[in-house]
Design a protein around this motif. Structure first.
Motif, short mmCIF file in Angstrom:
data_model
loop_
_atom_site.label_atom_id
_atom_site.label_comp_id
_atom_site.label_asym_id
_atom_site.label_seq_id
_atom_site.Cartn_x
_atom_site.Cartn_y
_atom_site.Cartn_z
N ARG A 167 25.26 -94.78 19.95
CA ARG A 167 25.06 -96.10 19.33
C ARG A 167 23.56 -96.32 19.07
O ARG A 167 23.17 -96.78 18.00
CB ARG A 167 25.64 -97.18 20.23
CG ARG A 167 25.77 -98.52 19.59
CD ARG A 167 27.05 -99.22 20.00
NE ARG A 167 27.11 -99.58 21.41
CZ ARG A 167 26.74 -100.78 21.87
NH1 ARG A 167 26.27 -101.70 21.05
NH2 ARG A 167 26.86 -101.06 23.14
N SER B 111 28.34 -100.25 15.23
CA SER B 111 27.09 -99.78 14.60
C SER B 111 27.31 -99.29 13.18
O SER B 111 26.40 -99.35 12.35
CB SER B 111 26.45 -98.67 15.43
OG SER B 111 25.95 -99.20 16.62
N THR C 27 23.18 -112.11 18.86
CA THR C 27 23.49 -111.66 17.49
C THR C 27 24.41 -110.44 17.49
O THR C 27 25.12 -110.21 16.52
CB THR C 27 22.21 -111.34 16.69
OG1 THR C 27 21.54 -110.22 17.28
CG2 THR C 27 21.29 -112.53 16.62
N ARG D 234 18.74 -106.44 17.63
CA ARG D 234 18.06 -105.18 17.36
C ARG D 234 16.89 -105.35 16.39
O ARG D 234 15.95 -104.57 16.42
CB ARG D 234 19.05 -104.17 16.73
CG ARG D 234 20.29 -103.86 17.56
CD ARG D 234 19.93 -103.10 18.82
NE ARG D 234 21.12 -102.64 19.56
CZ ARG D 234 21.93 -103.42 20.25
NH1 ARG D 234 21.72 -104.73 20.31
NH2 ARG D 234 22.95 -102.91 20.91
N ASP D 235 17.02 -106.35 15.51
CA ASP D 235 16.02 -106.51 14.44
C ASP D 235 15.49 -107.93 14.37
O ASP D 235 15.04 -108.37 13.33
CB ASP D 235 16.68 -106.16 13.09
CG ASP D 235 17.83 -107.13 12.76
OD1 ASP D 235 18.38 -107.75 13.69
OD2 ASP D 235 18.16 -107.26 11.57
N ARG E 282 24.51 -107.33 7.02
CA ARG E 282 23.20 -107.68 7.60
C ARG E 282 22.60 -108.90 6.91
O ARG E 282 22.01 -109.76 7.55
CB ARG E 282 22.22 -106.50 7.51
CG ARG E 282 22.66 -105.25 8.22
CD ARG E 282 21.48 -104.44 8.73
NE ARG E 282 20.82 -105.11 9.84
CZ ARG E 282 21.26 -105.07 11.10
NH1 ARG E 282 22.32 -104.38 11.43
NH2 ARG E 282 20.63 -105.73 12.05
N ASP F 79 21.76 -97.01 15.44
CA ASP F 79 20.97 -98.23 15.24
C ASP F 79 19.51 -97.91 14.90
O ASP F 79 18.87 -98.62 14.14
CB ASP F 79 21.02 -99.12 16.49
CG ASP F 79 22.41 -99.75 16.70
OD1 ASP F 79 23.19 -99.81 15.73
OD2 ASP F 79 22.70 -100.17 17.84
N TYR G 95 27.84 -109.30 14.97
CA TYR G 95 28.23 -108.01 14.36
C TYR G 95 29.57 -107.54 14.92
O TYR G 95 30.37 -106.94 14.21
CB TYR G 95 27.12 -106.96 14.61
CG TYR G 95 25.91 -107.23 13.75
CD1 TYR G 95 25.85 -106.77 12.44
CD2 TYR G 95 24.86 -108.01 14.22
CE1 TYR G 95 24.76 -107.05 11.62
CE2 TYR G 95 23.76 -108.30 13.42
CZ TYR G 95 23.73 -107.81 12.12
OH TYR G 95 22.65 -108.11 11.32
N ARG G 96 29.81 -107.82 16.18
CA ARG G 96 31.09 -107.45 16.79
C ARG G 96 32.24 -108.23 16.15
O ARG G 96 33.32 -107.68 15.90
CB ARG G 96 31.04 -107.71 18.30
CG ARG G 96 30.17 -106.73 19.06
CD ARG G 96 29.95 -107.17 20.51
NE ARG G 96 29.15 -106.21 21.24
CZ ARG G 96 29.64 -105.15 21.88
NH1 ARG G 96 30.94 -104.93 21.91
NH2 ARG G 96 28.84 -104.31 22.51
N ARG H 198 19.41 -96.12 11.02
CA ARG H 198 19.98 -96.70 9.80
C ARG H 198 18.85 -97.11 8.86
O ARG H 198 17.70 -97.33 9.27
CB ARG H 198 20.90 -97.87 10.13
CG ARG H 198 20.16 -99.09 10.60
CD ARG H 198 21.07 -100.30 10.72
NE ARG H 198 20.38 -101.33 11.45
CZ ARG H 198 20.82 -101.88 12.58
NH1 ARG H 198 21.96 -101.53 13.11
NH2 ARG H 198 20.09 -102.81 13.18
O1 C5P Z 1 24.02 -106.30 21.44
P1 C5P Z 1 25.33 -105.56 21.26
O2 C5P Z 1 25.38 -104.28 22.03
O3 C5P Z 1 26.52 -106.43 21.50
O4 C5P Z 1 25.34 -105.20 19.72
C1 C5P Z 1 26.40 -104.50 19.14
C2 C5P Z 1 25.92 -103.77 17.90
O5 C5P Z 1 25.62 -104.71 16.86
C3 C5P Z 1 24.66 -102.93 18.03
O6 C5P Z 1 24.91 -101.64 18.55
C4 C5P Z 1 24.17 -102.87 16.58
O7 C5P Z 1 24.84 -101.86 15.85
C5 C5P Z 1 24.59 -104.21 16.04
N1 C5P Z 1 23.48 -105.18 16.01
C6 C5P Z 1 22.59 -105.10 14.97
N2 C5P Z 1 21.58 -106.02 14.86
C7 C5P Z 1 21.47 -107.01 15.76
C8 C5P Z 1 22.36 -107.09 16.85
C9 C5P Z 1 23.36 -106.14 16.96
O8 C5P Z 1 22.67 -104.21 14.14
N3 C5P Z 1 20.50 -107.92 15.61
#
Ligand code: C5P
Length: 221
Positions: A178, A99, A34, A129-130, A108, A182, A38-39, A185
């Motif tokens: 970062r 982030s 996931t 993350r969530d 989101r 995260d 976001y990327r 927020r």
């Molecule tokens: O997992 P990765 O480091 O590639 O995630 C990049 C960014 O995407 C995280 O630092 C976070 O800000 C966001 N992210 C998120 N919720 C998720 C996955 C990633 O907010 N489920």
């Protein structure tokens, strides 16, 4: 039940994607990264000159989002408006800004809906993350994967080469920054779900972590 969903959450650089990919391969499940979603949104916004604080413009951008994840033998391919951005979304420009965009409620909401849809038929290993707290609160197995910030920076540092070199201290500072964004927020912050298994991998190998999670997963079937 014959298939479950597995949620793997934790801070940046904890090895979630490597572990999740291998767990999925062992169980013949589909891996969903996931963070990559976001990327991809971050890349799209940057290309359109939209900053993370421009909520109305972001909302519009998100409404027309065309993002597809294609499982491959080694992981997943990220298609953004039919362009393969799998490599591009790993740039430092995206990494250091993602982030801020991920804190936006429309972003989101949209990505969360897509993720729930992807997991609706079970047999998914999803990292983020969530996931255990918000996206898949009913996942049969939840893991909170972490390691000390020093160890996470050290691992990332080892993966770098001459062309993308960043000093260790700077990497550590960026990872910590970062994490803080995260964790603090307002919407769906990074936090361990109450029913998640906590796993500090600072002193574990990838293979140890993978086989531990696979065993836990099999015990749920
Ligand atoms: O997992 P990765 O480091 O590639 O995630 C990049 C960014 O995407 C995280 O630092 C976070 O800000 C966001 N992210 C998120 N919720 C998720 C996955 C990633 O907010 N489920």
């Amino acid at each position: 039940i014959d298939r479950i969903n597995i949620a793997i959450d934790g801070p940046a650089g904890a090895g979630k994607s490597t572990v999740a990919r291998k767990v999925a391969a062992e169980l013949s499940y589909v891996y969903v990264d996931t963070g990559a979603m976001y990327r991809a949104v971050t890349l799209l916004a940057q290309r359109n000159g939209i900053g993370p604080e421009q909520a109305a413009d972001l909302h519009k951008l998100i409404e027309g989002l065309d993002l597809k994840l294609q499982p491959t033998s080694t992981g997943q391919k990220i298609m953004l408006h039919n362009e393969d951005v799998t490599e591009l979304i790993r740039s430092r420009e995206v990494t250091t800004q993602v982030s801020h965009y991920a804190a936006n409620e429309y972003v989101r909401q949209k990505l969360g809906d897509m993720q729930r849809e992807l997991a609706s038929h079970k047999g998914i290993v999803m990292d983020g993350r969530d996931i255990g707290t918000h996206v898949l609160p009913d996942a049969e197995l939840k893991i909170f994967l972490t390691a000390s910030v020093k160890e996470r920076a050290r691992r990332r540092h080892q993966e770098l080469n001459d062309s993308n070199y960043v000093p260790l201290e700077q990497l550590e500072a960026e990872i910590a920054a970062r994490d803080k964004l995260d964790e603090t927020r307002e919407i769906a912050p990074l936090i361990q779900a109450e029913d998640a298994v906590f796993l500090d991998t600072s002193h574990m190998t990838i293979e140890e972590v993978v086989s531990y999670i696979v065993k836990l997963g099999q015990s749920k079937l």
